[in-house]
Structures are given as structure tokens and as C-alpha cells.
Design a protein around this motif. Structure first.
Motif, PDB file in Angstrom:
ATOM      1  N   THR A  59       0.832  -1.196   0.000  1.00 47.34           N
ATOM      2  CA  THR A  59       0.000   0.000   0.000  1.00 47.34           C
ATOM      3  C   THR A  59       0.869   1.250   0.000  1.00 47.34           C
ATOM      4  O   THR A  59       0.589   2.213  -0.713  1.00 47.34           O
ATOM      5  CB  THR A  59      -0.923   0.003   1.221  1.00 47.34           C
ATOM      6  N   HIS A  60       1.861   1.226   0.862  1.00 48.78           N
ATOM      7  CA  HIS A  60       2.789   2.343   0.979  1.00 48.78           C
ATOM      8  C   HIS A  60       4.214   1.805   0.973  1.00 48.78           C
ATOM      9  O   HIS A  60       4.458   0.674   1.400  1.00 48.78           O
ATOM     10  CB  HIS A  60       2.589   3.121   2.297  1.00 48.78           C
ATOM     11  N   LEU A  95       1.885   8.182  -6.666  1.00 47.71           N
ATOM     12  CA  LEU A  95       0.976   7.051  -6.521  1.00 47.71           C
ATOM     13  C   LEU A  95       1.075   6.241  -7.811  1.00 47.71           C
ATOM     14  O   LEU A  95       0.925   6.792  -8.898  1.00 47.71           O
ATOM     15  CB  LEU A  95      -0.451   7.545  -6.315  1.00 47.71           C
ATOM     16  N   LEU A 127      -0.524   3.432 -10.049  1.00 46.21           N
ATOM     17  CA  LEU A 127      -1.795   2.750 -10.261  1.00 46.21           C
ATOM     18  C   LEU A 127      -1.642   1.640 -11.282  1.00 46.21           C
ATOM     19  O   LEU A 127      -0.995   1.806 -12.316  1.00 46.21           O
ATOM     20  CB  LEU A 127      -2.850   3.735 -10.760  1.00 46.21           C
ATOM     21  N   PHE A 167      -9.244  -0.109 -12.207  1.00 43.95           N
ATOM     22  CA  PHE A 167      -8.069   0.308 -11.463  1.00 43.95           C
ATOM     23  C   PHE A 167      -7.985  -0.327 -10.090  1.00 43.95           C
ATOM     24  O   PHE A 167      -8.998  -0.592  -9.437  1.00 43.95           O
ATOM     25  CB  PHE A 167      -8.055   1.831 -11.309  1.00 43.95           C
ATOM     26  N   GLY A 168      -6.746  -0.512  -9.637  1.00 49.16           N
ATOM     27  CA  GLY A 168      -6.488  -0.922  -8.274  1.00 49.16           C
ATOM     28  C   GLY A 168      -6.370   0.297  -7.373  1.00 49.16           C
ATOM     29  O   GLY A 168      -6.439   1.435  -7.844  1.00 49.16           O
ATOM     30  N   PRO A 169      -6.166   0.078  -6.075  1.00 41.54           N
ATOM     31  CA  PRO A 169      -6.112   1.182  -5.119  1.00 41.54           C
ATOM     32  C   PRO A 169      -4.787   1.942  -5.130  1.00 41.54           C
ATOM     33  O   PRO A 169      -4.688   2.998  -4.517  1.00 41.54           O
ATOM     34  CB  PRO A 169      -6.323   0.487  -3.777  1.00 41.54           C
ATOM     35  N   GLY A 170      -3.791   1.413  -5.809  1.00 40.09           N
ATOM     36  CA  GLY A 170      -2.532   2.127  -5.933  1.00 40.09           C
ATOM     37  C   GLY A 170      -1.521   1.804  -4.842  1.00 40.09           C
ATOM     38  O   GLY A 170      -1.866   1.304  -3.761  1.00 40.09           O
ATOM     39  N   THR A 171      -0.262   2.097  -5.144  1.00 44.04           N
ATOM     40  CA  THR A 171       0.833   2.023  -4.182  1.00 44.04           C
ATOM     41  C   THR A 171       1.443   3.413  -4.081  1.00 44.04           C
ATOM     42  O   THR A 171       1.837   3.999  -5.090  1.00 44.04           O
ATOM     43  CB  THR A 171       1.923   1.033  -4.623  1.00 44.04           C
ATOM     44  N   ARG A 172       1.494   3.922  -2.855  1.00 43.33           N
ATOM     45  CA  ARG A 172       2.094   5.246  -2.641  1.00 43.33           C
ATOM     46  C   ARG A 172       3.572   5.073  -2.392  1.00 43.33           C
ATOM     47  O   ARG A 172       3.956   4.467  -1.390  1.00 43.33           O
ATOM     48  CB  ARG A 172       1.435   5.933  -1.445  1.00 43.33           C
TER      49      ARG A 172
END
Lengths: 118, 111
Positions: free
Chosen positions: B9-10, B88, B90, B102-107
Motif C-alpha cells: 500500500t505504501h 501514486l 496505479l 483500477f487498483g487502489p494504488g501504491t504510494r
């Protein structure tokens, strides 16, 4: 190359009122798709509505509708009866319909932050 | 039916390091596209993978590379990280060139 421009960095609306977000695009193609995506603080990009360029009828999804002006290359989003949950960043996006060359690549605008006041 | 998932996630890295981001497509999808979204900006297309090959690439340097596995999942690798790579990331999946989810993304934060 295609470009998408959203000239309103921020917009605000009162709950239950109507708001319109603007988008213009540039392309030499005659057939393509246009989209509005919503990105809330959770970051998930959610498809709100899409429009096929060959269709003259404007797309509608419940409280969301578009005003598609092909000659003017304009694609605005109208949100009716705004709700607190509509608050988010909204992106306009373009995609060629010729999947043989574009493979479905999306070109996004810069986004418009929508605030909904109770 | 699980949608598009991304991990982690992060992520926090320092300049010069390398990073790998992962994406699992929505069930039934065979194509994965990656986008970079700088803070306050719209997503920019990095590249797309189909049948384990890079099919199209945006305007990103060779430091950005990827891979797609036989199960259609994908990785995005970034080498020699720069401060400007903070964004971010995506992942979007689709069936061929059809519409993307789309996915929720990686920050990613680069210090």
C-alpha cells in the motif's frame, strides 16, 4: 498526440444542488471513447460514466450525465442532486477506439477537486 | 470476485534504491497497464503488458521496467530512484484493450 484539459482545478457545490465539471480534448481521430473517473481520498479510481464518440446521445448514469459536443471537443460532466459522497477528485480521460494502435491506453486530464457542502 | 489488487500500500525508499511494485488483475483480465500519478496531477501512462510482453510504453525512462507472469499478474520495477519518482502508482487491468479497472494504488515516497 491526444491531450485532455480540465480548466477548473477546484469546484464546490451545496448538497442537493447541481454542478458541472468541464473537460476539453484534442484529437485527430474520429472515433474514440471519453470517460469521467472519480478518485476519492481512498485513491481508488472509479469509473463514473463513459461516452462513445460515434453516439450522438449523451450518456446518463443515474445522477450523472454528460454533455458531449464532438465538434467543439468538449465533454462536461453534470452531477445532479449532489451528495456528500460525491466529494472527490474527478478526472476526464480519453481513449482511442482503434485498439490496434492504442491498446486501450488512457490519457487523463489534470483533475478537478469537487467539494460538497452540507 | 476480487477486483484489482496492489501491494504494498505504501513504500518508503531512498534515492538510488530500487523498488518493485506488484499487481494482481481482476479475474478474467489478461492485460495490465501501469500509471504514475504525481500529487495533484492526473495519471500518466507508463506501459502495458499483454501475453507477458510489453505492448506499449509511455514517455518514461528505461529505469522503469516491468514484467507479466503467466497468471497475468504484473510487477513494476524502478531502478536508481529519484526524488521525482515519488508518486501514486496505479495498476489497471482489462480484457485485451477493453475498459480498464483500477487498483487502489501504491504510494511510493523517495527520500
Amino acid at each position: 498526440a491526444q491531450t485532455v484539459t480540465q480548466s477548473q482545478p477546484e469546484m464546490s457545490v451545496q448538497e442537493a444542488e447541481t454542478v458541472t465539471l468541464s473537460c476539453t480534448y484534442d484529437t485527430s481521430e474520429s472515433d474514440y471513447y471519453l470517460f469521467w473517473y472519480k478518485q476519492p481520498p481512498s485513491r481508488q479510481m472509479i469509473l463514473v460514466i463513459r461516452q462513445e464518440a460515434y453516439k450522438q446521445q449523451n450518456a446518463t448514469e443515474n445522477r450523472f450525465s454528460v454533455n458531449f459536443q464532438k465538434a467543439a471537443k468538449s465533454f462536461s460532466l453534470k452531477i445532479s442532486d449532489s451528495q456528500l459522497g460525491d466529494a472527490a477528485m474527478y478526472f476526464c480521460a480519453y481513449r482511442n477506439s482503434d485498439v490496434g494502435t492504442s491498446y486501450g491506453k488512457l490519457t487523463f486530464g489534470q483533475g478537478t477537486i469537487l467539494t460538497v457542502h452540507p | 470476485d476480487a477486483g484489482v489488487t496492489q501491494s504494498p500500500t505504501h513504500l518508503i525508499k531512498t534515492r538510488g534504491q530500487q523498488v518493485t511494485l506488484r499487481c494482481s488483475p481482476k479475474s478474467g483480465h489478461d492485460t495490465v497497464s501501469w500509471y504514475q500519478q504525481a500529487l495533484g496531477q492526473g495519471p500518466q501512462f507508463i506501459f502495458q503488458y499483454y501475453e507477458e510482453e510489453e505492448r506499449q510504453r509511455g514517455n518514461f525512462p528505461d529505469r522503469f521496467s516491468g514484467h507479466q507472469f503467466p497468471n497475468y499478474s504484473s510487477e513494476l520495477n524502478v531502478n536508481a530512484l529519484l526524488l521525482g519518482d515519488s508518486a501514486l502508482y496505479l495498476c489497471a487491468s482489462s480484457l485485451g484493450a477493453w475498459f480498464q479497472f483500477f487498483g487502489p494504488g501504491t504510494r511510493l515516497t523517495v527520500l
